[in-house]
Design an enzyme around this catalytic site. Structure first.
Site, PDB file in Angstrom:
ATOM      1  N   ARG A   1       0.832  -1.208   0.000  1.00 49.21           N
ATOM      2  CA  ARG A   1       0.000   0.000   0.000  1.00 49.21           C
ATOM      3  C   ARG A   1       0.868   1.261   0.000  1.00 49.21           C
ATOM      4  O   ARG A   1       0.433   2.326  -0.441  1.00 49.21           O
ATOM      5  CB  ARG A   1      -0.906   0.027   1.232  1.00 49.21           C
ATOM      6  CG  ARG A   1      -2.013  -1.020   1.250  1.00 49.21           C
ATOM      7  CD  ARG A   1      -2.853  -0.857   2.505  1.00 49.21           C
ATOM      8  NE  ARG A   1      -3.892  -1.861   2.641  1.00 49.21           N
ATOM      9  CZ  ARG A   1      -5.120  -1.767   2.134  1.00 49.21           C
ATOM     10  NH1 ARG A   1      -5.453  -0.682   1.437  1.00 49.21           N
ATOM     11  NH2 ARG A   1      -6.008  -2.727   2.335  1.00 49.21           N
TER      12      ARG A   1
ATOM     13  N   TYR B   1       6.641   7.247 -17.920  1.00 45.42           N
ATOM     14  CA  TYR B   1       7.566   6.666 -16.954  1.00 45.42           C
ATOM     15  C   TYR B   1       8.949   7.305 -17.001  1.00 45.42           C
ATOM     16  O   TYR B   1       9.646   7.347 -15.979  1.00 45.42           O
ATOM     17  CB  TYR B   1       7.702   5.154 -17.183  1.00 45.42           C
ATOM     18  CG  TYR B   1       6.406   4.387 -17.161  1.00 45.42           C
ATOM     19  CD1 TYR B   1       5.354   4.757 -16.325  1.00 45.42           C
ATOM     20  CD2 TYR B   1       6.219   3.276 -17.976  1.00 45.42           C
ATOM     21  CE1 TYR B   1       4.164   4.052 -16.303  1.00 45.42           C
ATOM     22  CE2 TYR B   1       5.036   2.554 -17.963  1.00 45.42           C
ATOM     23  CZ  TYR B   1       4.009   2.953 -17.133  1.00 45.42           C
ATOM     24  OH  TYR B   1       2.836   2.237 -17.124  1.00 45.42           O
TER      25      TYR B   1
ATOM     26  N   HIS C   1       6.186   4.391 -21.495  1.00 50.28           N
ATOM     27  CA  HIS C   1       7.576   4.580 -21.069  1.00 50.28           C
ATOM     28  C   HIS C   1       8.135   5.890 -21.620  1.00 50.28           C
ATOM     29  O   HIS C   1       8.818   6.636 -20.908  1.00 50.28           O
ATOM     30  CB  HIS C   1       8.437   3.401 -21.527  1.00 50.28           C
ATOM     31  CG  HIS C   1       8.424   2.256 -20.572  1.00 50.28           C
ATOM     32  ND1 HIS C   1       9.193   2.229 -19.434  1.00 50.28           N
ATOM     33  CD2 HIS C   1       7.710   1.100 -20.569  1.00 50.28           C
ATOM     34  CE1 HIS C   1       8.974   1.105 -18.776  1.00 50.28           C
ATOM     35  NE2 HIS C   1       8.079   0.405 -19.445  1.00 50.28           N
ATOM     36  N   LYS C   2       7.841   6.169 -22.865  1.00 54.12           N
ATOM     37  CA  LYS C   2       8.415   7.356 -23.496  1.00 54.12           C
ATOM     38  C   LYS C   2       7.831   8.648 -22.937  1.00 54.12           C
ATOM     39  O   LYS C   2       8.562   9.618 -22.680  1.00 54.12           O
ATOM     40  CB  LYS C   2       8.185   7.289 -25.007  1.00 54.12           C
ATOM     41  CG  LYS C   2       8.794   8.461 -25.778  1.00 54.12           C
ATOM     42  CD  LYS C   2       8.602   8.288 -27.278  1.00 54.12           C
ATOM     43  CE  LYS C   2       9.235   9.433 -28.061  1.00 54.12           C
ATOM     44  NZ  LYS C   2       9.078   9.244 -29.527  1.00 54.12           N
TER      45      LYS C   2
ATOM     46  N   ARG D   1       2.784   0.086 -24.265  1.00 56.39           N
ATOM     47  CA  ARG D   1       3.880   0.044 -23.299  1.00 56.39           C
ATOM     48  C   ARG D   1       4.984   1.025 -23.677  1.00 56.39           C
ATOM     49  O   ARG D   1       5.483   1.776 -22.834  1.00 56.39           O
ATOM     50  CB  ARG D   1       4.448  -1.375 -23.220  1.00 56.39           C
ATOM     51  CG  ARG D   1       5.601  -1.501 -22.234  1.00 56.39           C
ATOM     52  CD  ARG D   1       6.289  -2.850 -22.370  1.00 56.39           C
ATOM     53  NE  ARG D   1       7.377  -2.974 -21.411  1.00 56.39           N
ATOM     54  CZ  ARG D   1       8.597  -2.506 -21.589  1.00 56.39           C
ATOM     55  NH1 ARG D   1       8.893  -1.852 -22.719  1.00 56.39           N
ATOM     56  NH2 ARG D   1       9.535  -2.663 -20.668  1.00 56.39           N
TER      57      ARG D   1
ATOM     58  N   HIS E   1      14.188  -7.144  -7.688  1.00 57.33           N
ATOM     59  CA  HIS E   1      12.976  -7.244  -6.871  1.00 57.33           C
ATOM     60  C   HIS E   1      12.342  -8.631  -6.955  1.00 57.33           C
ATOM     61  O   HIS E   1      11.676  -9.065  -6.004  1.00 57.33           O
ATOM     62  CB  HIS E   1      11.974  -6.153  -7.267  1.00 57.33           C
ATOM     63  CG  HIS E   1      11.228  -6.411  -8.536  1.00 57.33           C
ATOM     64  ND1 HIS E   1      11.688  -6.004  -9.782  1.00 57.33           N
ATOM     65  CD2 HIS E   1      10.044  -7.037  -8.767  1.00 57.33           C
ATOM     66  CE1 HIS E   1      10.819  -6.366 -10.702  1.00 57.33           C
ATOM     67  NE2 HIS E   1       9.815  -6.996 -10.125  1.00 57.33           N
TER      68      HIS E   1
ATOM     69  N   ARG F   1      -9.776  -9.428 -25.056  1.00 56.87           N
ATOM     70  CA  ARG F   1      -9.838 -10.195 -26.307  1.00 56.87           C
ATOM     71  C   ARG F   1      -8.648 -11.154 -26.412  1.00 56.87           C
ATOM     72  O   ARG F   1      -8.788 -12.282 -26.894  1.00 56.87           O
ATOM     73  CB  ARG F   1      -9.854  -9.256 -27.513  1.00 56.87           C
ATOM     74  CG  ARG F   1     -11.176  -8.574 -27.756  1.00 56.87           C
ATOM     75  CD  ARG F   1     -11.128  -7.792 -29.064  1.00 56.87           C
ATOM     76  NE  ARG F   1     -10.846  -8.651 -30.207  1.00 56.87           N
ATOM     77  CZ  ARG F   1     -11.775  -9.286 -30.928  1.00 56.87           C
ATOM     78  NH1 ARG F   1     -13.052  -9.169 -30.610  1.00 56.87           N
ATOM     79  NH2 ARG F   1     -11.428 -10.038 -31.964  1.00 56.87           N
TER      80      ARG F   1
ATOM     81  N   ASN G   1      -3.841  -6.466 -32.223  1.00 54.53           N
ATOM     82  CA  ASN G   1      -4.057  -6.194 -30.808  1.00 54.53           C
ATOM     83  C   ASN G   1      -2.759  -6.362 -30.025  1.00 54.53           C
ATOM     84  O   ASN G   1      -2.463  -5.590 -29.100  1.00 54.53           O
ATOM     85  CB  ASN G   1      -5.138  -7.133 -30.266  1.00 54.53           C
ATOM     86  CG  ASN G   1      -5.820  -6.600 -29.017  1.00 54.53           C
ATOM     87  OD1 ASN G   1      -5.609  -5.462 -28.605  1.00 54.53           O
ATOM     88  ND2 ASN G   1      -6.647  -7.429 -28.417  1.00 54.53           N
TER      89      ASN G   1
END
EC number: 3.1.5.-
Length: 514
Positions: free
Chosen positions: A109, A313, A309-310, A305, A196, A276, A297
């Site tokens: 959390r 993130y 990121h570009k 993604r 991690h 889907r 798809n």
């Protein structure tokens, strides 16, 4: 400041609404009146997934034993229903609640899902807690569907159960500000290493030992650990290892959840329809394959993604704050011994995003430098983004760890410690490869055979390259931004390179807050 965080090599390869549009008749498949299932689940009607039952005249549904015909549920505790903004009403089995209701899991959390990005996008304050529950839900839903549609695979209740647990526990080992913490540990050098996934497995073992979950033996823990890592897969039943962490082509439920969840809280739309992908997939030769028309798809999945990121993130302000937090940790490490808490999960559990506040509110003189850095973050006096260049591997004429030294030599009055070099790689989660080329497909007319599809046979608009490399320059001193930019551009000119015009910032703007 004794700076050890001079440069950053960052590779974003995979190796890290409210209502769903379900067809009611499809959703109730697997739920029916059953004398073996005495638990009656009442759902609030009118919104979410279950609202679709109203038109069918159904107000109550009973859980089916379709997936677990050999299980006596009369002796089990009641499962819980969690209403999630992404997946709607999620049924959480009691054995999953055994893991959720522990201090080890509740720690999630206090770990923001998007790390320092939340300093830039204030609504993206969701945590790894709800993400992990979402991954567990999707993992269970996926393997349950495979069991129903392909009974010949003889998927066991044990496999169903452990896939859910792996989805739940896959992020237990993240540190403060998630991937930023791993980057900081890497920059410490020496023997310090942190992944991690390895800590997630240590935390999993601790939960089982600490809370008396004696039903899990060493073989069970080894199986769950392999599902978390996506490694050590046997040749037979390899498809089970592709559900949570897919090292074959990076199409997994972890990605389904975080791309959907992050996009929702970031206020961004996503074109990829992961429902889907789950619906139009089947196991052929121990590998999860997709209906051939879902190839577009899949490309949307990886493009989503890449875009996150570009644009999100690796946002330059978020990265600036990340570097400042890393410097604050470096200054505090000698006193707080943060880097000495990376092996024992009983020590690691105390490391979360709250570490920043712990330093900020401390009174110890040894933490004064760290407190000053954090105060600058609060006041938005951040490290400054200087310049960026997109490079090709064959055009790089220097290594990232020597670039700060080269800039300092060319510039006037610039120290290496003034400069942060970020070596950034953006891709489709498969380094420089096309992940779809590692994915197999089938057709409606013959669902017993699988095959690959060349991108040339799909579209001429699919990219030819699947990874781009960028070098970014940040400056710790706003007074030296102009000198750093001038020195960097001189180096670029010497190597016949030019800065990225869409990201170039004038020196005048550099001295302002970003």
């Amino acid at each position: 400041m004794n700076n050890t965080f001079k440069y950053v090599n960052e590779d974003v390869s995979g190796t890290e609404g409210e209502e769903s549009d379900y067809d009611p008749s499809e959703f109730i498949r697997g739920y029916h009146e059953s004398p073996r299932s005495p638990r009656l689940i009442d759902y609030e009607m009118g919104r979410g997934l279950m609202g679709n039952f109203k038109g069918l005249g159904i107000n109550k549904v009973r859980q089916s034993n379709e997936y677990d015909n050999d299980t006596d549920y009369s002796s089990r505790k009641s499962s819980k229903i969690i209403n999630d903004v992404i997946h709607g009403h999620m049924e959480v089995p009691d054995y999953i609640m055994d893991f959720i209701d522990t201090e080890q899991f509740q720690r999630l959390r206090d770990l923001k899902q998007v790390g320092t990005t939340s300093f830039v996008f204030p609504c993206a304050s969701h945590s790894r807690f709800e993400h992990s529950i979402g991954v567990s839900h999707l993992a269970g839903k996926y393997i349950d569907r495979i069991k129903v549609t392909q009974p010949e695979l003889e998927i066991t209740e044990r496999e169903q159960k452990f896939v859910r647990i792996a989805g739940l526990c896959h992020d237990l080992g993240h540190g403060p500000f998630s991937h930023a913490f791993e980057s900081w540990v890497d920059q410490l050098g020496g023997s310090k290493r942190f992944h991690h996934e390895d800590m997630s497995i240590k935390m999993l073992n601790w939960i089982i030992d600490d809370h008396g979950l004696d039903e899990y033996d060493s073989d069970d823990i080894k199986f769950i650990s392999s599902l978390i890592q996506g490694k050590h897969r046997p040749k037979e039943r390899a498809f089970i290892y592709d559900i949570v962490a897919n090292n074959r082509n990076s199409v997994d439920v972890d990605k389904f959840d975080y791309l959907s969840r992050d996009s929702y809280y970031l206020g961004r739309s996503t074109v990829c329809d992961f429902q889907r992908l789950m619906e139009f997939s089947k196991v052929i030769d121990d590998q999860i394959c997709f209906l051939s028309k879902e190839i577009y798809n899949l490309y949307e999945l990886f493009h989503t993604r890449y875009s996150l990121h570009k644009l999100v993130y690796t946002h330059k302000v978020g990265k600036s704050i990340e570097f400042m937090i890393a410097d604050a940790f470096t200054e505090a490490d000698q006193f707080l011994k943060i880097s000495d808490q990376l092996e024992d999960p009983k020590e690691f559990i105390n490391l979360s995003d709250s570490l920043l506040r712990r330093i900020e509110t401390s009174k110890e003189p040894e933490l004064e430098k760290s407190r000053k850095i954090i105060k600058n973050i609060r006041n938005r006096n951040l490290y400054k983004f200087v310049d960026e260049i997109i490079v090709s591997t064959d055009k790089i004429r220097w290594s990232a760890d020597s670039l700060a030294e080269d800039i300092a030599k060319v510039g006037n009055g610039i120290l290496e410690s003034d400069i942060i070099v970020q070596n950034l790689k953006l891709n489709y989660a498969f380094k420089d490869k096309d992940p779809v080329q590692s994915t197999r497909f089938y057709t409606r007319y013959d669902s017993t055979q699988s095959f690959t599809i060349k991108k040339e046979e799909t579209s001429h608009l699919i990219p030819n390259q699947f990874q781009e490399e960028r070098i970014r320059i940040f400056c710790r001193s706003k007074e030296k931004c102009e000198q750093v930019q001038t020195a960097f551009r001189k180096l670029l000119k010497n190597h016949n390179l030019s800065p990225n015009p869409s990201f170039t910032v004038s020196p005048a703007r550099n001295i302002k807050k970003i």
